[in-house]
Design an enzyme around this catalytic site. Structure first.
Site, PDB file in Angstrom:
ATOM      1  N   HIS A  28       9.493  -5.851  -3.096  1.00 51.88           N
ATOM      2  CA  HIS A  28       8.235  -5.420  -3.612  1.00 51.88           C
ATOM      3  C   HIS A  28       8.536  -4.759  -4.894  1.00 51.88           C
ATOM      4  O   HIS A  28       9.512  -4.113  -5.163  1.00 51.88           O
ATOM      5  CB  HIS A  28       7.517  -4.311  -2.425  1.00 51.88           C
ATOM      6  CG  HIS A  28       6.387  -3.728  -2.951  1.00 51.88           C
ATOM      7  ND1 HIS A  28       5.864  -3.092  -3.863  1.00 51.88           N
ATOM      8  CD2 HIS A  28       5.392  -3.820  -1.982  1.00 51.88           C
ATOM      9  CE1 HIS A  28       4.748  -2.838  -3.652  1.00 51.88           C
ATOM     10  NE2 HIS A  28       4.131  -3.043  -2.674  1.00 51.88           N
ATOM     11  N   ARG A  64      -1.733  -0.312  -8.561  1.00 47.87           N
ATOM     12  CA  ARG A  64      -1.899  -1.299  -9.548  1.00 47.87           C
ATOM     13  C   ARG A  64      -3.348  -1.952  -9.244  1.00 47.87           C
ATOM     14  O   ARG A  64      -4.308  -2.376 -10.016  1.00 47.87           O
ATOM     15  CB  ARG A  64      -0.849  -2.574  -9.459  1.00 47.87           C
ATOM     16  CG  ARG A  64       0.187  -1.945 -10.261  1.00 47.87           C
ATOM     17  CD  ARG A  64       1.378  -3.019 -10.261  1.00 47.87           C
ATOM     18  NE  ARG A  64       2.064  -3.042  -8.779  1.00 47.87           N
ATOM     19  CZ  ARG A  64       2.424  -3.935  -8.131  1.00 47.87           C
ATOM     20  NH1 ARG A  64       2.060  -5.334  -8.595  1.00 47.87           N
ATOM     21  NH2 ARG A  64       3.087  -3.796  -7.008  1.00 47.87           N
TER      22      ARG A  64
HETATM   23  O1  MEZ Z   1       1.131  -5.818   2.680  1.00 50.61           O
HETATM   24  C1  MEZ Z   1       1.716  -5.199   2.170  1.00 50.61           C
HETATM   25  O2  MEZ Z   1       2.967  -5.165   1.828  1.00 50.61           O
HETATM   26  C2  MEZ Z   1       1.116  -3.798   1.525  1.00 50.61           C
HETATM   27  C3  MEZ Z   1      -0.218  -3.644   1.663  1.00 50.61           C
HETATM   28  C4  MEZ Z   1       1.857  -2.914   0.691  1.00 50.61           C
HETATM   29  C5  MEZ Z   1       1.231  -2.159  -0.351  1.00 50.61           C
HETATM   30  O3  MEZ Z   1       1.809  -1.977  -1.445  1.00 50.61           O
HETATM   31  O4  MEZ Z   1       0.693  -1.433   0.170  1.00 50.61           O
END
Ligand code: MEZ
Length: 611
Positions: free
Chosen positions: A240, A260
């Protein structure tokens, strides 16, 4: 003293669901609804699950924020985000069924944010053509868990908390239950069941910087692999783009993509909005290349092109990584994420957890200052290969998998928000699959006493040794190696090194010592979890080494760019007869003509309903 199996605690249910995040709870609710006596086994306390880390929302084409949205556009986005390695049928089922699962959740009490006219509100996320994420501020996963937990406990399911699985029992080729131990007392327990559903989540704890908490060690992947299940797509591990980077004690904690989605901007140390530099050719037509256009989009002009901060996660994570590598990173090795241009009240209303998280953990007021963020291991696209409709592991009759532990829906890269709808859609399907299996195979399978003994003896080894290595040191070495060798960017040399390291770690594990007794002994639990992390990490490195291209979340320094020949294959790993991991390319079946047409059509044709 020899182990007397008859003295062991035995708990019997029609079905046990292992894991009590969103997927496990949704599966358990379905099993109970279908009239099955259902037990949920969770490693931690009920309600504590990685599901809560999907903060920004659940993706479903409700069409509330933009009426042009529909299942076909969602399906197309998911396939494109997954770089066409997704299983067609799973992506179809997911896109079609997600809206119904969200509405059902609302009926069960989930309190979603609303549009001005009172419908479920939806926000933007990377790779989604339209605002599609049903959300509750930035606490969507938490609300989902709260709702499912509430529904679950009123559905008559039994909950067995703080119990870790050690291994599965088989009877004549079908699954017969699971052996585990209570973390509190250290006592062993045998769960007998006609079907087992794994919803045990991912394995981020094998990497150093991760949004995953201590439970996520790949237990389901390893237990299923040990009895013959296949692991698929394991090379695809999602970093992420935005985790906290400072202070070190909270490095990796998630900063929701919702920031974002609400207009957050990424800048480097020179204040430059660098994402404009990283728009790949294939996204160029959909992505704004000027700040003005991105601003128009933020102001609600849906025909303006999207800001490049909302490219898919693999793209954004690589861009931040590159800025840091080029010496343009923030002081603690990340980038700046700024939402302070939005009104403070708005930020506090839409992103309340982020506001408190940064205030309390980093002493940053995000309504006034930028956050410092960097990539964090968040999600495994790979996992257990399953039947696309029922979620049963084809090689292990009676074993089902749903949520992150299962592979197939997301292909090479998952779109944010597709995890929450995934676990609702396929949790329910796993419950229905288990019911169908049990109807066809109604007898309670026998307990394999030799297997129970073997699992318990193996688990006790670290306690019984007079002396040996500290399991935490071994875990640290694993995390170090995976981060260095199998990170955002990889190459053959690094991944081979990772595989060699794991072989050495396995030797060292034979000499690990857990001091003290079996009660309340986290060191002992750590020693047990290492077996699972090694399998998940090895499968990731071996699959990554085999896939000689860069696709989605798998980026190779030595094979940059997608290679045509590789779109034809998924990679699977399984345990060979000699106990070693076998890695194979498996040819993909082409999708049904109707789905291929949708996935390949122009967005105008899909929106206009011409395909
Ligand atoms: O699906 C995900 O991982 C999610 C919604 C994460 C986030 O950034 O909130």
């Amino acid at each position: 003293m020899a182990l007397d199996i008859s003295e062991l605690q035995t708990i019997t249910h029609d079905v046990i669901v292992v894991g009590a995040g969103g997927a496990g709870l949704r599966a358990a609710i379905e099993c109970s609804r279908q009239g099955l006596d259902t037990g949920v086994v969770c490693k931690s306390l009920l309600g504590k699950a990685h599901t809560v880390m999907a903060e920004g929302g659940a993706a479903a084409a409700l069409g509330n924020a933009d009426s042009r949205d529909n299942w076909k556009v969602h399906f197309r986005d998911t396939m494109r985000g997954g770089k066409f390695l997704n299983q067609w049928r799973m992506a179809e089922l997911h896109a079609k069924e997600a809206p119904e699962r969200i509405r059902e959740l609302e009926e069960w009490g989930a309190v979603f944010d609303r549009t001005a006219d009172g419908r479920i509100n939806q926000r933007n996320f990377g790779g989604h053509r339209f605002p599609r994420l049903a959300h509750v501020g930035d606490r969507t996963g938490l609300e989902l868990i709260r709702t499912l937990q509430d529904k679950g406990v009123h559905s008559g399911i039994s909950v067995h908390m703080e119990c870790t699985g050690l291994g599965l029992m088989m009877d004549g080729g079908r699954v017969a239950g699971m052996v585990g131990y209570w973390r509190e007392t250290g006592r062993f327990v045998v769960f007998r069941a006609k079907a087992v559903i794994f919803a045990t989540g991912g394995f981020g704890k094998a990497w150093k910087i991760t949004s995953n908490s201590w439970e996520y060690t790949g237990d389901g992947q390893r237990m299923a692999y040990d009895v013959g299940a296949e692991l698929m797509d394991m090379e695809f591990t999602q970093f992420h783009p935005t985790g906290m980077v400072w202070p070190p004690s909270v490095a990796g904690v998630l900063v929701t993509e919702g920031v974002r989605g609400e207009g957050g901007i990424l800048r480097n140390k020179d204040g430059k909005r660098f994402m404009f530099e990283y728009i790949p050719e294939k996204f160029a037509a959909e992505t704004a290349d000027t700040e003005e256009e991105a601003l128009r989009w933020l102001q609600g002009d849906r025909d303006a092109r999207r800001p490049p901060e909302l490219l898919t996660r693999d793209e954004v994570a690589r861009s931040i990584y590159n800025e840091v590598k080029m010496g343009r990173g923030s002081p603690h090795g990340g980038a700046f994420l700024d939402i302070s241009h939005r009104p403070a009240d708005y930020v506090k209303k839409k992103l309340p957890s982020m506001y408190h998280q940064f205030k309390e953990l980093a002493e940053v007021d995000i309504t006034k200052e930028p956050m410092e963020v960097g990539p964090t291991f968040h999600y495994a696209m790979g996992g257990l290969a399953v039947d696309h409709d029922s979620q049963m592991c084809p090689k292990v009759p009676g074993l089902f998998a749903c949520g992150e532990v299962a592979a197939g829906l997301h292909g090479a890269n998952r779109l944010g928000g597709n995890s929450l709808s995934d676990l609702l859609v396929f949790g329910r399907r796993a419950g229905m699959g288990a019911k169908e299996f049990i109807d066809a195979n109604p007898g309670l399978p026998k307990v394999d006493e030799a297997r129970v003994k073997q699992l318990i003896d193996q688990a006790k080894e670290p306690l019984m040794r007079p002396d040996g290595e500290n399991p935490y040191v071994l875990h640290d070495d694993l995390r170090e190696s995976m981060t260095r060798n199998v990170g955002i960017w990889r190459d053959a040399e690094g991944m081979s090194q990772g595989i060699a390291d794991i072989a050495k770690f396995r030797e060292r594990l034979k000499n690990v010592k857990a001091h003290g007794t079996s009660q309340y002994n986290p060191g002992w639990s750590e020693a047990i979890d290492l077996h699972s992390m090694f399998v998940a990490a090895e499968a990731t490195a071996r699959s990554g080494l085999m896939r000689e291209e860069s696709r989605g979340a798998h980026s190779r320094e030595d094979f940059q760019g997608e290679r045509k020949e590789w779109i034809k294959y998924n990679i699977v790993c399984f345990k060979g007869d000699d106990g070693e991991m076998v890695v194979q390319k498996v040819e993909r079946q082409s999708g049904p003509a109707e789905l291929e047409k949708i996935a390949n059509a122009s967005i105008e044709d899909v929106e206009a309903g011409r395909v």
